[in-house]
Design an enzyme around this catalytic site. Structure first.
Site, PDB file in Angstrom:
ATOM      1  N   ASP A   1       0.046   5.047  -0.979  1.00 22.46           N
ATOM      2  CA  ASP A   1       0.381   3.681  -0.874  1.00 22.46           C
ATOM      3  C   ASP A   1       2.002   3.676  -0.526  1.00 22.46           C
ATOM      4  OD1 ASP A   1       1.316   0.961  -1.460  1.00 22.46           O
ATOM      5  OD2 ASP A   1       0.900   0.875  -3.757  1.00 22.46           O
TER       6      ASP A   1
ATOM      7  N   SER B   1       4.406   0.608  -1.332  1.00 19.87           N
ATOM      8  CA  SER B   1       5.015   0.909  -2.743  1.00 19.87           C
ATOM      9  C   SER B   1       6.010   1.938  -2.452  1.00 19.87           C
ATOM     10  CB  SER B   1       4.199   1.428  -3.856  1.00 19.87           C
ATOM     11  OG  SER B   1       3.266   0.378  -4.340  1.00 19.87           O
TER      12      SER B   1
ATOM     13  N   ARG C   1      -4.407  -1.378  -3.313  1.00 24.98           N
ATOM     14  CA  ARG C   1      -3.534  -1.222  -4.722  1.00 24.98           C
ATOM     15  C   ARG C   1      -4.348  -0.567  -5.752  1.00 24.98           C
ATOM     16  NH1 ARG C   1       0.985  -3.731  -2.757  1.00 24.98           N
ATOM     17  NH2 ARG C   1       2.491  -1.992  -3.530  1.00 24.98           N
TER      18      ARG C   1
ATOM     19  N   GLN D   1      -3.113   5.646  -4.924  1.00 20.32           N
ATOM     20  CA  GLN D   1      -1.658   5.477  -5.067  1.00 20.32           C
ATOM     21  C   GLN D   1      -0.978   6.529  -4.271  1.00 20.32           C
ATOM     22  OE1 GLN D   1      -1.614   5.664  -9.395  1.00 20.32           O
ATOM     23  NE2 GLN D   1       0.015   4.004  -9.517  1.00 20.32           N
TER      24      GLN D   1
ATOM     25  N   TYR E   1      -2.072  -8.994  -6.723  1.00 19.58           N
ATOM     26  CA  TYR E   1      -1.154  -9.547  -5.988  1.00 19.58           C
ATOM     27  C   TYR E   1      -0.861 -11.026  -6.477  1.00 19.58           C
ATOM     28  CZ  TYR E   1      -0.782  -6.085  -2.404  1.00 19.58           C
ATOM     29  OH  TYR E   1      -0.945  -4.774  -1.796  1.00 19.58           O
TER      30      TYR E   1
HETATM   31  P1  NAD Z   1       5.009  -7.824  -3.573  1.00 19.58           P
HETATM   32  O1  NAD Z   1       5.870  -7.190  -2.627  1.00 19.58           O
HETATM   33  O2  NAD Z   1       3.983  -8.403  -2.710  1.00 19.58           O
HETATM   34  O3  NAD Z   1       5.664  -9.107  -4.206  1.00 19.58           O
HETATM   35  C1  NAD Z   1       6.841  -8.980  -5.115  1.00 19.58           C
HETATM   36  C2  NAD Z   1       6.537  -9.635  -6.305  1.00 19.58           C
HETATM   37  O4  NAD Z   1       6.937 -11.050  -6.169  1.00 19.58           O
HETATM   38  C3  NAD Z   1       5.332  -9.587  -7.040  1.00 19.58           C
HETATM   39  O5  NAD Z   1       5.641  -9.044  -8.467  1.00 19.58           O
HETATM   40  C4  NAD Z   1       4.846 -11.124  -7.025  1.00 19.58           C
HETATM   41  O6  NAD Z   1       4.155 -11.487  -8.248  1.00 19.58           O
HETATM   42  C5  NAD Z   1       6.462 -11.875  -6.952  1.00 19.58           C
HETATM   43  N1  NAD Z   1       6.162 -13.340  -6.657  1.00 19.58           N
HETATM   44  C6  NAD Z   1       5.444 -13.975  -5.532  1.00 19.58           C
HETATM   45  N2  NAD Z   1       5.590 -15.135  -5.615  1.00 19.58           N
HETATM   46  C7  NAD Z   1       6.668 -15.612  -6.698  1.00 19.58           C
HETATM   47  C8  NAD Z   1       7.165 -16.711  -7.081  1.00 19.58           C
HETATM   48  N3  NAD Z   1       6.933 -17.752  -6.493  1.00 19.58           N
HETATM   49  N4  NAD Z   1       8.042 -16.543  -7.980  1.00 19.58           N
HETATM   50  C9  NAD Z   1       8.220 -15.273  -8.516  1.00 19.58           C
HETATM   51  N5  NAD Z   1       7.661 -14.093  -8.116  1.00 19.58           N
HETATM   52  C10 NAD Z   1       6.930 -14.140  -7.233  1.00 19.58           C
HETATM   53  O7  NAD Z   1       4.437  -7.130  -4.714  1.00 19.58           O
HETATM   54  P2  NAD Z   1       4.304  -5.584  -4.989  1.00 19.58           P
HETATM   55  O8  NAD Z   1       5.610  -5.035  -5.383  1.00 19.58           O
HETATM   56  O9  NAD Z   1       3.785  -5.005  -3.528  1.00 19.58           O
HETATM   57  O10 NAD Z   1       3.261  -5.376  -5.989  1.00 19.58           O
HETATM   58  C11 NAD Z   1       2.055  -6.427  -5.852  1.00 19.58           C
HETATM   59  C12 NAD Z   1       1.036  -6.075  -6.821  1.00 19.58           C
HETATM   60  O11 NAD Z   1       0.510  -4.814  -6.738  1.00 19.58           O
HETATM   61  C13 NAD Z   1       1.508  -5.883  -8.406  1.00 19.58           C
HETATM   62  O12 NAD Z   1       0.515  -6.256  -9.442  1.00 19.58           O
HETATM   63  C14 NAD Z   1       1.742  -4.315  -8.476  1.00 19.58           C
HETATM   64  O13 NAD Z   1       1.737  -3.842  -9.795  1.00 19.58           O
HETATM   65  C15 NAD Z   1       0.408  -3.746  -7.798  1.00 19.58           C
HETATM   66  N6  NAD Z   1       0.793  -2.522  -7.460  1.00 19.58           N
HETATM   67  C16 NAD Z   1      -0.207  -1.715  -7.711  1.00 19.58           C
HETATM   68  C17 NAD Z   1      -0.247  -0.493  -7.175  1.00 19.58           C
HETATM   69  C18 NAD Z   1      -1.172   0.727  -7.645  1.00 19.58           C
HETATM   70  O14 NAD Z   1      -2.162   0.538  -8.411  1.00 19.58           O
HETATM   71  N7  NAD Z   1      -1.396   1.597  -6.839  1.00 19.58           N
HETATM   72  C19 NAD Z   1       0.636   0.125  -6.595  1.00 19.58           C
HETATM   73  C20 NAD Z   1       1.729  -0.890  -6.170  1.00 19.58           C
HETATM   74  C21 NAD Z   1       1.626  -2.341  -6.630  1.00 19.58           C
END
Ligand code: NAD
Length: 385
Positions: A135, A138, A127, A132, A233
């Site tokens: 990904d 996403s 990530r 990006q 994460y």
């Molecule tokens: P995910 O699908 O793994 O999880 C969804 C959300 O659930 C996350 O925001 C997580 O913090 C939340 N979560 C986990 N346990 C929880 C709880 N007990 N109560 C409430 N919420 C809870 O997440 P994702 O959408 O894949 O994103 C994960 C991370 O990756 C984020 O920081 C996102 O900004 C980052 N990201 C970065 C890039 C990039 O830079 N290319 C792209 C996508 C996502």
């Protein structure tokens, strides 16, 4: 010339396809040969003749297509067809690029290694900003979040937007989104566009500004433990923190017409956030859409792939929402694959440079070995148990 092959997905209900005609044309322009199984694009409304016009060769027999591949591009992990394992049709030393669910399914990754297939798992793309455009988690989560909000709106027995009519004013629906990652943020944005009042919570307090920027109120719960890994994460939180979260959320859930849950912790069962008791306190007619249904669910009443009715509340546990919008989910997935393959191939061959974080992070098997430490650990844990 590298032969890229695109099979028809064999999983029932998987309507996506790994490459769309536009992306095939881009691969051809880059000097690849592209083979597409007849009917591969049918579920996503792309015809054989569109693939042919883009420069692909259409192949009827799946065995012939898999056997000819230098690089096979897929959406779902290879499964079974005609009583045979699809992965056995690949020639040794060929490359498979697909979603493979490696942390939940390390034995499957071991089988790929034993078959000497070099596999890249789309779930493992780092990530980072550099990766990006590759990904796929996403690109697909974004679509799932949008569809979750639409399902909620369509299932709610009342309106999402406020309406001022001659017959009186109807207040807007109240939506709560739990988990504000990619899917959660898109669910918030979509629910807002439909006119609902939205609030959201995430264990990672860092997402507060993103939540506010898409028009929702962030529910603040002071959490003392560290909730994020250095990759950004969420970490699994302890029992007492989870209890504290539940206590605060109880009041918000009770007042909500819709709850959309998306909370996940990579490689683990999804956290249980909405208890049966909390569902019991919701108003009759309320709707829960649990996007974590496939990972065990964020709600105790969720049944994966089903609608459950509990005390007047509908709990929907959809599986594979991106496949319900196969045109656009295939288009963006194909773009993710194009960027990745372009990145991997140097001088007409894949450059397995494991020093590179994208190659090192994403390649799960190489020359008969499991490459990824997390997959190795998952396998060791399974063997011990
Ligand atoms: P995910 O699908 O793994 O999880 C969804 C959300 O659930 C996350 O925001 C997580 O913090 C939340 N979560 C986990 N346990 C929880 C709880 N007990 N109560 C409430 N919420 C809870 O997440 P994702 O959408 O894949 O994103 C994960 C991370 O990756 C984020 O920081 C996102 O900004 C980052 N990201 C970065 C890039 C990039 O830079 N290319 C792209 C996508 C996502």
């Amino acid at each position: 010339m590298i032969k890229i092959a695109v099979p028809k997905e064999s999983d029932l209900g998987e309507l996506r396809v790994a490459l769309v005609p536009d992306t095939v044309a881009r691969f051809i322009k880059l000097g690849f040969e592209v083979l597409v199984q007849s009917g591969a694009g049918q579920g996503a409304h792309f015809t054989d003749s569109e693939y042919e016009a883009a420069g692909a060769t259409i192949i009827n027999s799946p065995q012939e297509l898999w056997g000819a591949a230098d690089i096979l591009l897929k959406v779902a992990p290879p499964g079974e067809q005609q009583g045979e394992q699809e992965m056995n049709w690949l020639k040794p030393s060929s490359t498979l690029i697909s979603f493979l669910n490696p942390l939940a399914n390390p034995e499957y990754i071991q089988a790929l290694a034993q078959r000497k297939i070099n596999a890249f798992s789309m779930e493992m793309i780092p990530r980072t900003s550099r990766a990006q455009s590759m990904d796929a988690l996403s690109s697909q989560a974004n679509i799932a979040g949008y569809k979750a909000a639409l399902i909620a709106a369509a299932s709610l027995p009342r309106l999402f937007p406020m309406m001022t009519t001659a017959a009186g004013t109807i207040p807007p629906a109240k939506v709560l989104v739990i988990g504000a990652g990619v899917a959660g943020l898109q669910a918030i944005a979509t629910a807002r566009r439909l006119g609902a009042v939205v609030e959201a919570f995430d264990v990672r307090a860092a997402v507060k500004e993103e939540v506010q920027s898409v028009g929702a109120k962030f529910i603040e719960i002071p959490i003392e433990e560290d909730t994020a890994t250095n990759q950004g994460y969420a970490k699994e939180v302890g029992q007492s923190t989870q209890e504290k979260i539940r206590q605060v959320l109880t009041e918000h859930i009770k007042k909500s017409d819709v709850v959309i849950t998306t909370a996940q912790v990579q490689g683990k069962r999804a956290p249980l956030i909405v208890t049966e008791e909390m569902v019991g306190e919701m108003s009759s007619g309320a709707v829960i859409v649990d996007l974590a249904a496939g990972q065990g669910g964020n709600c105790a009443c969720t049944e994966a792939g089903k609608d459950v009715y509990y005390n007047g509340v509908t709990i929907i546990g959809p599986l594979n929402l991106p496949s319900t919008l196969p045109v656009d989910s295939s288009k963006v997935y194909a773009k993710n694959l194009l960027t990745l393959v372009k990145y991997l191939v140097k001088d007409d061959a894949i450059d397995f440079n494991f020093e590179d974080d994208i190659v090192g992070g994403t390649c799960v098997t190489y020359e008969g070995e499991i490459r990824n430490e997390r997959v190795k650990n998952a396998l060791a844990t399974l063997v011990q148990a």
